[in-house]
Design a protein around this motif. Structure first.
Motif, PDB file in Angstrom:
ATOM      1  N   ASN A 146      -7.217   1.190   1.481  1.00 48.46           N
ATOM      2  CA  ASN A 146      -6.557   0.530   0.260  1.00 48.46           C
ATOM      3  C   ASN A 146      -5.839  -0.493   0.771  1.00 48.46           C
ATOM      4  OD1 ASN A 146      -7.426   2.749  -1.264  1.00 48.46           O
ATOM      5  ND2 ASN A 146      -5.438   3.957  -0.858  1.00 48.46           N
ATOM      6  N   THR A 186      -2.561   0.166 -11.841  1.00 44.24           N
ATOM      7  CA  THR A 186      -3.619  -0.858 -11.572  1.00 44.24           C
ATOM      8  C   THR A 186      -4.785  -0.183 -11.018  1.00 44.24           C
ATOM      9  OG1 THR A 186      -2.071  -2.576 -11.067  1.00 44.24           O
ATOM     10  CG2 THR A 186      -4.304  -2.772 -10.208  1.00 44.24           C
ATOM     11  N   MET A 244       0.866  -1.123   0.066  1.00 39.33           N
ATOM     12  CA  MET A 244      -0.160  -0.063   0.121  1.00 39.33           C
ATOM     13  C   MET A 244       0.815   1.330   0.017  1.00 39.33           C
ATOM     14  SD  MET A 244      -0.873   2.504   2.437  1.00 39.33           S
ATOM     15  CE  MET A 244      -0.624   1.496   3.971  1.00 39.33           C
ATOM     16  N   LYS A 283       2.519   1.813  -3.325  1.00 35.62           N
ATOM     17  CA  LYS A 283       1.442   2.191  -4.324  1.00 35.62           C
ATOM     18  C   LYS A 283       1.024   3.589  -4.112  1.00 35.62           C
ATOM     19  CE  LYS A 283      -2.637   0.620  -7.141  1.00 35.62           C
ATOM     20  NZ  LYS A 283      -3.367  -0.387  -7.498  1.00 35.62           N
ATOM     21  N   GLU A 331      -4.319  -7.707  -5.215  1.00 37.21           N
ATOM     22  CA  GLU A 331      -2.993  -7.101  -6.003  1.00 37.21           C
ATOM     23  C   GLU A 331      -1.936  -7.865  -5.004  1.00 37.21           C
ATOM     24  OE1 GLU A 331      -2.960  -3.166  -7.034  1.00 37.21           O
ATOM     25  OE2 GLU A 331      -5.055  -3.184  -7.178  1.00 37.21           O
ATOM     26  N   TRP A 332      -1.796  -7.926  -3.785  1.00 29.11           N
ATOM     27  CA  TRP A 332      -0.679  -8.270  -2.961  1.00 29.11           C
ATOM     28  C   TRP A 332      -0.862  -9.520  -2.414  1.00 29.11           C
ATOM     29  CZ3 TRP A 332      -2.247  -9.564   1.874  1.00 29.11           C
ATOM     30  CH2 TRP A 332      -3.507  -8.969   2.590  1.00 29.11           C
ATOM     31  N   SER A 377     -11.040   6.595  -1.555  1.00 31.15           N
ATOM     32  CA  SER A 377     -11.194   5.460  -2.414  1.00 31.15           C
ATOM     33  C   SER A 377     -12.722   5.234  -2.522  1.00 31.15           C
ATOM     34  CB  SER A 377     -10.367   4.210  -1.828  1.00 31.15           C
ATOM     35  OG  SER A 377     -10.820   3.980  -0.569  1.00 31.15           O
ATOM     36  N   TRP A 423      -7.055  -3.490  -2.047  1.00 30.05           N
ATOM     37  CA  TRP A 423      -5.891  -3.923  -3.085  1.00 30.05           C
ATOM     38  C   TRP A 423      -5.501  -5.443  -2.709  1.00 30.05           C
ATOM     39  CZ3 TRP A 423      -2.889   1.109  -2.543  1.00 30.05           C
ATOM     40  CH2 TRP A 423      -3.522   2.277  -3.442  1.00 30.05           C
TER      41      TRP A 423
END
Length: 285
Positions: A224, A285, A25, A28, A231-232, A158, A228
């Protein structure tokens, strides 16, 4: 007057998962907020060992946040007043961050974080004395809340709706009312913020503004972290460290500053072109 406030951010993940999620996080969000004029410059990112924290990762950064200065502050100080210097010692599950402002030399902000595998019910993880406990304010943050304020817009907000969110890779979500009491796995980041701006006439207002800003940043960053997750999720610490190092180099390129000081002399020699493309994919992304 010194402000002492503890934020407790409950997260639907394990301690081990949060360590990866938090690093991803930070990487990004720094990439998204950095351009030629504003953002984050990484000066150092290296391992450390001392008698206080043991072993961990030390970082030194400069934050240029001119556009986020509240209007009243720009009437008494230039926009450059929101250039912040940060030093952080990450010895997970314990971390300490010290932020200073060259323009306001008496100003200090310290964030001490302890991570626990609970749902925010530990009452004194920082080992405060009776006087500190009496002065401390506590706020439990719900990342599923859609509440917004001025600082939400200044920091960024977000669009995740966690009441409908479902992770493809982990199966986590949605987060419904009262989720903190029955969700598994679960952990909490206990963030103790100590802030002192001993300036007559505007010091208290500055302290309150920065506390509100930190609160908004904690909310957005942790939303986030979970938003996310696909993604991780599944990344190893080795993989996330490699992405972090490459991301630091890209940050300094974006803000037109010299490369950071690391254990290796040349970032380009350390990483292949394929890893560069991977970081670019993370950023966009």
């Amino acid at each position: 007057m010194v402000q002492l406030k503890e934020f407790r951010i409950v997260m639907p993940m394990s301690l081990e998962e949060y360590q990866v999620a938090q690093m991803y996080m930070v990487m990004k969000m720094q990439q998204q907020s950095t351009n030629g004029d504003e953002g984050v410059e990484v000066l150092e990112n290296k391992r450390f060992q001392d008698d206080v924290f043991g072993k961990g990762q030390f970082t030194s950064k400069v934050y240029r946040l001119q556009s986020k200065a509240p209007a009243w502050l720009t009437t008494i100080a230039p926009k450059d007043a929101l250039v912040m210097q940060e030093e952080a010692w990450n010895a997970y599950p314990r971390c300490k961050t010290v932020i200073k402002c060259p323009y306001f030399t008496k100003f200090s902000l310290t964030i001490e974080t302890v991570h626990r595998a609970d749902n925010g019910t530990s009452e004194n993880v920082h080992g405060l004395n009776e006087e500190q406990l009496a002065a401390r304010q506590v706020e439990i943050i719900d990342i599923a809340s859609a509440e917004t304020d001025y600082w939400s817009y200044a920091i960024g907000s977000s669009s995740f709706d966690f009441s409908k969110f479902k992770s493809t890779k982990s199966g986590r979500g949605p987060l419904l009312d009262g989720w903190q009491d029955n969700y598994r796995p679960v952990m909490t980041a206990y963030k103790l913020v100590t802030i002192d701006a001993p300036y007559w006439g505007f010091g208290y207002r500055l302290e309150q503004a920065l506390l509100a800003g930190e609160r908004a940043l904690f909310i957005e960053s942790h939303r986030n972290c979970f938003g996310w997750i696909d993604e991780w999720f599944g990344l190893t610490m080795q993989q996330i460290r490699e992405l972090e190092q490459q991301g630091d180099c890209l940050l300094n390129e974006k803000i037109s500053k010299p490369a950071l000081l690391t254990d290796a002399a040349d970032c380009e020699q350390r990483f292949t072109h394929s890893s560069e493309r991977q970081v670019q994919q993370v950023v966009h992304t």
